[in-house]
Enzyme design. Structure first.
Site, short mmCIF file in Angstrom:
data_model
loop_
_atom_site.label_atom_id
_atom_site.label_comp_id
_atom_site.label_asym_id
_atom_site.label_seq_id
_atom_site.Cartn_x
_atom_site.Cartn_y
_atom_site.Cartn_z
N LYS A 197 11.74 -12.48 -20.08
CA LYS A 197 11.46 -11.71 -18.78
C LYS A 197 10.47 -10.56 -19.28
CE LYS A 197 13.25 -8.74 -15.16
NZ LYS A 197 14.37 -8.00 -14.39
N TYR A 249 14.00 -9.35 -22.76
CA TYR A 249 13.74 -8.53 -21.62
C TYR A 249 12.81 -7.65 -22.07
CZ TYR A 249 14.21 -5.81 -17.09
OH TYR A 249 13.95 -5.24 -15.90
#
Length: 206
Positions: free
Chosen positions: A69, A41
């Site tokens: 992500k 992330y």
């Protein structure tokens, strides 16, 4: 993992601003401690440190690091990552407002805030894109943009919690240091949710 989790979303360590090698070793230590699949992330606006394309590329060598992500807010950053990771590495948008652009650059989906409210519509947008109906995909993305924007009028997740409350869900209030939206912010959220276009998507079924 022992509690039954299916995977781990692992954010770049915040506050201490580690080096790229420090980020790499941090992720490696997590991967060594669990067999769970890991989604990296990258969100430098919240952590203070960007995960570079080179670092991400290196981490894809770990068997359990399977996805990213990407919430750096930059299509150029996304393209730079896409150019150096294996085709099997799953790239996701981490920004609702950029999802259509990221799909064009090679993303396979989005880890979404707005999907709590309009998940069916976002799914329809991605399906339209995959089916090569780019006009329909772009239309949905454009019409949802006011909702994407208003959900970040103050720190996430406060706006989406309030929006869900308006839809009849009992979400409770944020914990400190986050606060509920101010009266003015609540009125702005209500105004966007009440527009005919957003109302259409709130009620949309695929």
């Amino acid at each position: 993992e022992k509690s039954g989790a299916d995977g781990a979303l692992v954010v770049t360590p915040y506050y201490n601003k580690p080096s790229q090698d420090g980020i790499k070793r941090h992720i490696e230590s997590i991967a060594a401690a669990t067999s769970l699949p890991i989604m990296l992330y990258n969100i430098p606006s919240r952590t203070g440190t960007i995960m570079s394309p080179a670092t991400i590329s290196t981490l894809t060598a770990l068997d359990t690091v399977v996805a990213l992500k990407e919430a750096g807010g930059s299509i150029d950053q996304f393209k730079a990552i896409q150019a150096v990771v294996p085709p099997s590495f799953a790239l996701y948008s981490g920004d609702d407002g950029l999802t259509f652009n990221f799909l064009q650059a090679g993303a396979i989906g989005v880890v979404s805030v707005a999907s709590h409210l309009v998940g069916n519509a976002i799914q329809a947008m991605i399906h339209a894109f995959v089916s090569n109906d780019l006009n329909q995909a772009e239309t949905i993305a454009t019409e949802l943009l006011p909702l994407f924007n208003i959900l970040f009028i103050t720190s996430n997740p406060s706006p989406v919690k309030y929006a869900l409350t308006l839809q009849g869900f009992q979400t409770g209030i944020p914990r400190l240091p986050l606060l509920s939206p101010s009266q003015i912010e609540m009125e702005q959220i209500e105004a966007v949710l009440s527009t005919p276009t957003i109302q259409k998507y709130l009620k949309f079924k695929p």
